[in-house]
Motif scaffolding. Sequence first.
Motif, PDB file in Angstrom:
ATOM      1  N   LYS A   1       0.834  -1.210   0.000  1.00 46.06           N
ATOM      2  CA  LYS A   1       0.000   0.000   0.000  1.00 46.06           C
ATOM      3  C   LYS A   1       0.865   1.254   0.000  1.00 46.06           C
ATOM      4  O   LYS A   1       0.465   2.288  -0.535  1.00 46.06           O
TER       5      LYS A   1
ATOM      6  N   TYR B   1      -0.610   9.855  -1.137  1.00 51.15           N
ATOM      7  CA  TYR B   1      -0.786   8.415  -1.298  1.00 51.15           C
ATOM      8  C   TYR B   1      -1.038   7.745   0.055  1.00 51.15           C
ATOM      9  O   TYR B   1      -1.931   6.914   0.183  1.00 51.15           O
TER      10      TYR B   1
ATOM     11  N   GLU C   1      -4.459   5.785   0.911  1.00 54.80           N
ATOM     12  CA  GLU C   1      -4.410   4.359   1.266  1.00 54.80           C
ATOM     13  C   GLU C   1      -4.766   4.109   2.733  1.00 54.80           C
ATOM     14  O   GLU C   1      -4.744   2.970   3.194  1.00 54.80           O
ATOM     15  N   LYS C   2      -5.042   5.196   3.461  1.00 55.00           N
ATOM     16  CA  LYS C   2      -5.409   5.118   4.886  1.00 55.00           C
ATOM     17  C   LYS C   2      -4.341   4.400   5.706  1.00 55.00           C
ATOM     18  O   LYS C   2      -4.639   3.598   6.595  1.00 55.00           O
TER      19      LYS C   2
END
Length: 132
Positions: A26, A84, A88-89
């Motif tokens: 991620k 980003y 993407e948390k």
Amino acid sequence: MRETNKVFHLAIPCKDLDETVDFYEKLGCKLARRYDDRVTFDFFGDQVVCHLSPNNIDENPKMYPRHYGVTFLNREEYEQALEYAIAEKLPFYTEPMVRFKGKQEEHMTFFLIDPANNLLEFKYYHDSSMVY
């Protein structure tokens, strides 16, 4: 100055290989190899190896003295990495901030925390002479 024929290598502990792969992918890192006891990533052009070591996890990590990460030489790349991470948390250890405001070494930074409590710093210096 670093030559392109050299790759920095860092080995760190992880508690679970699947969650480690999920986090680093991620983050945008490419999984290079996976074995029963470790995973190796292309971490922004360097090599990070996460060794399965659930008994060696720092339960109370602190930013100092132990963390690692990337110093961007291009502000746009820093901002892209931040965007980003938000999209993407990914879990932030500290929110984005400016350190040493008004000084020559002023820089933008944020910290993430991976599933094994390893701390990752991403930063950009306004004055590139302060990188080293």
